[in-house]
Design an enzyme around this catalytic site. Structure first.
Site, PDB file in Angstrom:
ATOM      1  N   CYS A 124       0.825  -1.197   0.000  1.00 12.71           N
ATOM      2  CA  CYS A 124       0.000   0.000   0.000  1.00 12.71           C
ATOM      3  C   CYS A 124       0.865   1.255   0.000  1.00 12.71           C
ATOM      4  O   CYS A 124       1.989   1.233   0.482  1.00 12.71           O
ATOM      5  CB  CYS A 124      -0.946   0.086   1.198  1.00 12.71           C
ATOM      6  SG  CYS A 124      -1.927  -1.395   1.434  1.00 12.71           S
ATOM      7  N   ARG A 183       2.878   0.151  -5.362  1.00 13.55           N
ATOM      8  CA  ARG A 183       2.827  -0.546  -4.073  1.00 13.55           C
ATOM      9  C   ARG A 183       1.517  -1.298  -3.884  1.00 13.55           C
ATOM     10  O   ARG A 183       1.330  -1.989  -2.880  1.00 13.55           O
ATOM     11  CB  ARG A 183       2.987   0.454  -2.941  1.00 13.55           C
ATOM     12  CG  ARG A 183       4.250   1.260  -3.002  1.00 13.55           C
ATOM     13  CD  ARG A 183       4.299   2.284  -1.915  1.00 13.55           C
ATOM     14  NE  ARG A 183       4.607   1.671  -0.641  1.00 13.55           N
ATOM     15  CZ  ARG A 183       5.842   1.531  -0.165  1.00 13.55           C
ATOM     16  NH1 ARG A 183       6.861   1.969  -0.850  1.00 13.55           N
ATOM     17  NH2 ARG A 183       6.045   0.956   0.989  1.00 13.55           N
ATOM     18  N   TRP A 224      -3.137  -2.650  -1.553  1.00 14.31           N
ATOM     19  CA  TRP A 224      -2.937  -4.049  -1.931  1.00 14.31           C
ATOM     20  C   TRP A 224      -3.486  -4.847  -0.759  1.00 14.31           C
ATOM     21  O   TRP A 224      -2.935  -4.808   0.336  1.00 14.31           O
ATOM     22  CB  TRP A 224      -1.460  -4.336  -2.160  1.00 14.31           C
ATOM     23  CG  TRP A 224      -1.177  -5.734  -2.637  1.00 14.31           C
ATOM     24  CD1 TRP A 224      -1.154  -6.170  -3.928  1.00 14.31           C
ATOM     25  CD2 TRP A 224      -0.850  -6.882  -1.836  1.00 14.31           C
ATOM     26  NE1 TRP A 224      -0.849  -7.520  -3.975  1.00 14.31           N
ATOM     27  CE2 TRP A 224      -0.654  -7.971  -2.708  1.00 14.31           C
ATOM     28  CE3 TRP A 224      -0.709  -7.092  -0.461  1.00 14.31           C
ATOM     29  CZ2 TRP A 224      -0.325  -9.254  -2.250  1.00 14.31           C
ATOM     30  CZ3 TRP A 224      -0.387  -8.368  -0.014  1.00 14.31           C
ATOM     31  CH2 TRP A 224      -0.195  -9.430  -0.909  1.00 14.31           C
ATOM     32  N   ASN A 266      -0.219   1.378   6.020  1.00 13.59           N
ATOM     33  CA  ASN A 266       0.557   0.457   5.185  1.00 13.59           C
ATOM     34  C   ASN A 266       1.209  -0.548   6.119  1.00 13.59           C
ATOM     35  O   ASN A 266       1.824  -0.153   7.108  1.00 13.59           O
ATOM     36  CB  ASN A 266       1.627   1.246   4.417  1.00 13.59           C
ATOM     37  CG  ASN A 266       2.649   0.344   3.761  1.00 13.59           C
ATOM     38  OD1 ASN A 266       2.326  -0.787   3.368  1.00 13.59           O
ATOM     39  ND2 ASN A 266       3.871   0.816   3.641  1.00 13.59           N
ATOM     40  N   GLY A 267       1.076  -1.833   5.805  1.00 15.21           N
ATOM     41  CA  GLY A 267       1.686  -2.863   6.643  1.00 15.21           C
ATOM     42  C   GLY A 267       0.625  -3.773   7.219  1.00 15.21           C
ATOM     43  O   GLY A 267      -0.490  -3.849   6.692  1.00 15.21           O
ATOM     44  N   GLU A 270      13.600 -17.645 -14.022  1.00 16.58           N
ATOM     45  CA  GLU A 270      13.176 -16.270 -14.295  1.00 16.58           C
ATOM     46  C   GLU A 270      12.176 -16.232 -15.461  1.00 16.58           C
ATOM     47  O   GLU A 270      11.184 -15.502 -15.419  1.00 16.58           O
ATOM     48  CB  GLU A 270      14.412 -15.402 -14.579  1.00 16.58           C
ATOM     49  CG  GLU A 270      14.156 -13.957 -14.965  1.00 16.58           C
ATOM     50  CD  GLU A 270      13.421 -13.118 -13.926  1.00 16.58           C
ATOM     51  OE1 GLU A 270      13.183 -13.580 -12.803  1.00 16.58           O
ATOM     52  OE2 GLU A 270      13.057 -11.983 -14.275  1.00 16.58           O
ATOM     53  N   LYS A 317       8.361 -14.867 -15.234  1.00 23.33           N
ATOM     54  CA  LYS A 317       7.845 -13.802 -16.102  1.00 23.33           C
ATOM     55  C   LYS A 317       6.520 -14.245 -16.717  1.00 23.33           C
ATOM     56  O   LYS A 317       5.560 -13.487 -16.761  1.00 23.33           O
ATOM     57  CB  LYS A 317       8.822 -13.458 -17.239  1.00 23.33           C
ATOM     58  CG  LYS A 317      10.081 -12.730 -16.848  1.00 23.33           C
ATOM     59  CD  LYS A 317       9.896 -11.275 -16.461  1.00 23.33           C
ATOM     60  CE  LYS A 317       9.589 -11.081 -15.020  1.00 23.33           C
ATOM     61  NZ  LYS A 317      10.673 -11.034 -14.074  1.00 23.33           N
ATOM     62  N   GLU A 327       3.680 -14.331 -14.073  1.00 24.54           N
ATOM     63  CA  GLU A 327       3.281 -13.007 -13.604  1.00 24.54           C
ATOM     64  C   GLU A 327       2.404 -12.276 -14.598  1.00 24.54           C
ATOM     65  O   GLU A 327       1.386 -11.712 -14.231  1.00 24.54           O
ATOM     66  CB  GLU A 327       4.523 -12.124 -13.407  1.00 24.54           C
ATOM     67  CG  GLU A 327       5.233 -12.289 -12.133  1.00 24.54           C
ATOM     68  CD  GLU A 327       6.351 -11.268 -12.030  1.00 24.54           C
ATOM     69  OE1 GLU A 327       6.289 -10.427 -11.137  1.00 24.54           O
ATOM     70  OE2 GLU A 327       7.288 -11.309 -12.845  1.00 24.54           O
ATOM     71  N   HIS A 347      13.289 -36.725 -13.143  1.00 27.31           N
ATOM     72  CA  HIS A 347      12.943 -37.121 -11.778  1.00 27.31           C
ATOM     73  C   HIS A 347      11.509 -36.738 -11.411  1.00 27.31           C
ATOM     74  O   HIS A 347      11.170 -36.713 -10.229  1.00 27.31           O
ATOM     75  CB  HIS A 347      13.929 -36.493 -10.786  1.00 27.31           C
ATOM     76  CG  HIS A 347      15.335 -36.957 -10.987  1.00 27.31           C
ATOM     77  ND1 HIS A 347      15.745 -38.241 -10.712  1.00 27.31           N
ATOM     78  CD2 HIS A 347      16.421 -36.332 -11.507  1.00 27.31           C
ATOM     79  CE1 HIS A 347      17.028 -38.373 -11.009  1.00 27.31           C
ATOM     80  NE2 HIS A 347      17.465 -37.231 -11.510  1.00 27.31           N
ATOM     81  N   LYS A 393       4.278  -3.840  -7.324  1.00 27.90           N
ATOM     82  CA  LYS A 393       5.688  -3.722  -7.680  1.00 27.90           C
ATOM     83  C   LYS A 393       6.582  -3.945  -6.468  1.00 27.90           C
ATOM     84  O   LYS A 393       7.659  -4.518  -6.573  1.00 27.90           O
ATOM     85  CB  LYS A 393       5.922  -2.325  -8.277  1.00 27.90           C
ATOM     86  CG  LYS A 393       7.347  -2.083  -8.765  1.00 27.90           C
ATOM     87  CD  LYS A 393       7.660  -2.936  -9.968  1.00 27.90           C
ATOM     88  CE  LYS A 393       9.082  -2.806 -10.426  1.00 27.90           C
ATOM     89  NZ  LYS A 393       9.498  -3.962 -11.249  1.00 27.90           N
TER      90      LYS A 393
HETATM   91  C1  AGP Z   1       9.660  -9.687 -10.455  1.00 30.34           C
HETATM   92  O1  AGP Z   1       9.175  -9.735 -11.753  1.00 30.34           O
HETATM   93  C2  AGP Z   1       8.638  -9.690  -9.425  1.00 30.34           C
HETATM   94  N1  AGP Z   1       7.706  -8.647  -9.587  1.00 30.34           N
HETATM   95  C3  AGP Z   1       9.054  -9.970  -7.998  1.00 30.34           C
HETATM   96  O2  AGP Z   1       9.408 -11.311  -7.943  1.00 30.34           O
HETATM   97  C4  AGP Z   1      10.184  -9.120  -7.396  1.00 30.34           C
HETATM   98  O3  AGP Z   1      11.390  -9.413  -8.024  1.00 30.34           O
HETATM   99  C5  AGP Z   1      10.272  -9.411  -5.888  1.00 30.34           C
HETATM  100  O4  AGP Z   1       9.070  -9.059  -5.279  1.00 30.34           O
HETATM  101  C6  AGP Z   1      11.420  -8.710  -5.228  1.00 30.34           C
HETATM  102  O5  AGP Z   1      11.304  -7.324  -5.342  1.00 30.34           O
HETATM  103  P1  AGP Z   1      12.527  -6.371  -5.031  1.00 30.34           P
HETATM  104  O6  AGP Z   1      13.592  -6.679  -6.024  1.00 30.34           O
HETATM  105  O7  AGP Z   1      11.980  -5.003  -5.151  1.00 30.34           O
HETATM  106  O8  AGP Z   1      12.984  -6.697  -3.637  1.00 30.34           O
END
Ligand code: AGP
Length: 597
Positions: free
Chosen positions: A2, A27, A71, A97-98, A470, A474, A477, A493, A592
């Site tokens: 948030c 956020r 969020w 926030n939190g 990775e 991607k 997400e 396995h 983000k």
């Molecule tokens: C990456 O595409 C993601 N959105 C997520 O995994 C991100 O890398 C993770 O939350 C860590 O964020 P930071 O690098 O800001 O700590």
């Protein structure tokens, strides 16, 4: 998670809060709200979804307001759960926030109040109201109520009867600024940078009051303490989509330039760690989450191979809760794009309490992580808006490789000529990334073929295993397709049971020491009618003949190839998500910056 934004002392508070919330939407963006003070009343507007460009707000004059972009943690993203939350009489408004861990027991202590939301926040408004009715000033009420809350949180509070804006920090960031008459308080300096040039960073248990006499800061015992403001850099100009449909796509194209910038900014002579510490360094522990954790996994190979230092790469969230053994000759490298990831910051706190030396790799100057670390290595990716990290990842790799070279040189494992050669090779990466990006339309065509598949497997070995992880992250997400990354040899396995003609398998097959083995894995997939999309080196016609599609990447020294093998995986995820009509830059359920544990 948030975003919080509050301001007082000027007639444009409504538009200022809305702009602030737009900047903070990384956020969280499932709902938003604002409370405006006018004529001893609070006017609250809340809605679900992203903060609109020009929301409908009451036409009132106001010079005090707080706002929130959410969020969800407790309670679905509904209007009732959106912040601000108010006291029963509507006189006190709170944004938060939190997470307040003990909110339920606090709620239980107020049986006479009928709660309007499912949040952990609303109880704060009611507790403040009770404390004020008991004769406390709003400031003293906030200090006392905050001391009863457990968890990590930041709060902004206003009261319809008082021309003052209050902020409290316990674990979640709060930064404030003023130009003498106007005051702003936000969750980060990015939102503040369009308003003022200096920021006051609150520490835990500090309470800030902004009123007509200025800003006043108090410690946990209520004693007034001096205010220290630090310059903040303006970051707002980076916040534009330059003719692209999506920030994510723009940010992929920016990779060559920002990798270049990150190499240019690296000072090989910098005192990253004191020499006696380097000589006794026995272990590096890398901490991060998500994409940042993947960058750490790539760095494990570089640090062990070049600097000959044992490395452990840990999910920050797991590390902090297992009472880790940390010795005085361990070095922690904490990686975070935002510098506000709660799990990473909490893990760093644990490591610091145990006496560790901490290097932070971070893309956000002034963030909480940078303020906790002993040494900061900035990644110069510029503001990354797309929730799916792309350029932040490749700049993290850039810094990590340079750290490995720095250590190898200090430990006399690389002489200065070999080190020069490796730095020169790194300078070839931006050009290679540009070439890899040229496969865009070819990848788009492959994405068209696979857009309706609901599962995918990503395989790689060695340095490319983290790249497979990775790539899978991607795709998950941005396109909501179930995808898993595996070391290629692990397929037999278990995951091989998933393979049939419906299963696309993305295989990174580079001509290194594992190449023949990976070709054998491809044969095993084809024997079960799986579809293979291979990422291979340009000119590898044998690989092309073994798979359904091959995406070629340009040659680089083997240890630098992750910089280019990741690019087609970013593009593939992006194009599949576009075909599936997904919200590319703000995927559902994500934010983000993950500022809650
Ligand atoms: C990456 O595409 C993601 N959105 C997520 O995994 C991100 O890398 C993770 O939350 C860590 O964020 P930071 O690098 O800001 O700590």
């Amino acid at each position: 998670m948030c975003g919080l934004f509050g301001t007082r002392g000027h007639p444009e508070v409504a538009s200022s809060v809305i702009k602030g919330l737009q900047d903070l939407s990384y956020r969280g963006y499932d709902s938003w709200g604002i409370a405006l003070q006018s004529g001893q009343e609070l006017h609250v507007v809340r809605d679900i979804g992203l903060v609109p460009e020009s929301p409908q707000l009451p036409t009132i004059s106001s010079s005090l307001a707080i706002g929130h972009t959410r969020w969800s943690t407790h309670g679905e993203p509904t209007i009732a759960n959106a912040h601000p939350h108010t006291s029963v009489d509507g006189k006190i408004a709170v944004v938060h926030n939190g997470i307040i861990n003990n909110y339920q027991s606090l709620k239980d202590s107020l049986p006479h109040i009928s709660f309007k939301s499912d949040t952990d926040t609303e109880v704060v408004a009611h507790l403040l109201d009770e404390a004020c009715k008991g004769g406390l000033s709003l400031t003293e009420a906030l200090r006392q109520v905050a001391s009863r809350l457990s968890g990590r949180f930041a709060l902004l509070v206003i009261d319809s009867r008082d021309d003052c804006l209050l902020a409290y920090r316990q674990g979640s960031p709060v930064v404030a600024g003023t130009d003498g008459t106007r005051q702003w308080i936000a969750s980060d300096t990015f939102a503040l940078s369009r308003c003022c040039e200096e920021g006051i960073y609150l520490e835990d248990e500090q309470l800030l009051v902004a009123d007509a006499t200025g800003m006043h800061l108090y410690n946990g015992s209520g004693e007034s303490i001096p205010i220290h403001a630090e310059p903040i850099s303006s970051q707002s100009s980076a916040h534009k989509k330059e003719g692209y449909d999506h920030f994510m796509r723009q940010e992929m194209d920016e990779q060559a330039a920002v990798i270049h910038r990150t190499t240019q900014a690296w000072d090989r002579e910098q005192p990253l760690l004191p020499m006696p510490f380097v000589q006794n360094l026995k272990r590096i522990i890398i901490l991060g989450c998500g994409t940042s954790w993947h960058a750490g996994l790539v760095a494990e190979y570089w640090l062990e191979n070049l600097a000959k230092i044992p490395v452990e790469v840990e999910y920050a969230s797991e590390f902090r809760y297992r009472d880790p053994l940390i010795y005085s000759n361990d070095c922690i490298i904490a990686i975070s794009q935002s510098g506000e990831t709660a799990d990473t910051n909490a893990a760093v706190s644990v490591a610091k309490e145990k006496g560790a030396t901490v290097i932070a790799l971070c893309n956000t100057p002034g963030s909480t992580l940078t303020r906790m670390a002993d040494t900061v290595c900035p990644t110069h990716a510029g503001m990354e808006i797309g929730v799916a990290s792309t350029k932040a990842f490749t700049t993290q790799l850039t810094v990590l490789y340079q750290i490995a070279l720095w250590l190898a040189e200090r430990k006399n494992l690389l002489n200065s000529n070999s080190c020069d050669e490796k730095h020169l090779a790194l300078r070839q990466v931006p050009e290679a990334v540009k070439k890899a990006l040229k496969a865009d339309s070819e990848i788009k065509a492959i994405a068209a073929d696979y857009q309706h598949h609901n599962n995918a497997l990503y395989l790689g070995r060695g340095l490319h295993f983290p790249i497979a992880l990775e790539g899978a992250l991607k795709l998950k997400e941005v396109s909501y397709v179930h995808a898993e990354g595996y070391p290629a040899a692990e397929m037999k396995h278990g995951p091989i049971a998933l393979i049939d003609e419906e299963m696309p398998v993305v295989v990174i097959a580079i001509q290194d020491h594992t190449y023949e083995k990976v070709l054998a894995n491809i044969a095993e997939i084809k024997a079960r009618r799986g579809k293979v999309i291979a990422i291979g080196l340009a000119g590898d016609e044998h690989l092309r003949s073994q798979c359904d599609h091959m995406i070629a990447v340009p040659a680089l020294p083997t240890e630098l190839l992750p910089f280019v093998t990741v690019v087609p995986l970013q593009l593939l995820a992006y194009h599949i998500a576009v075909y599936r009509d997904c919200n590319i830059d703000k995927p559902r359920n994500l934010a983000k910056s993950v500022t809650v544990e």
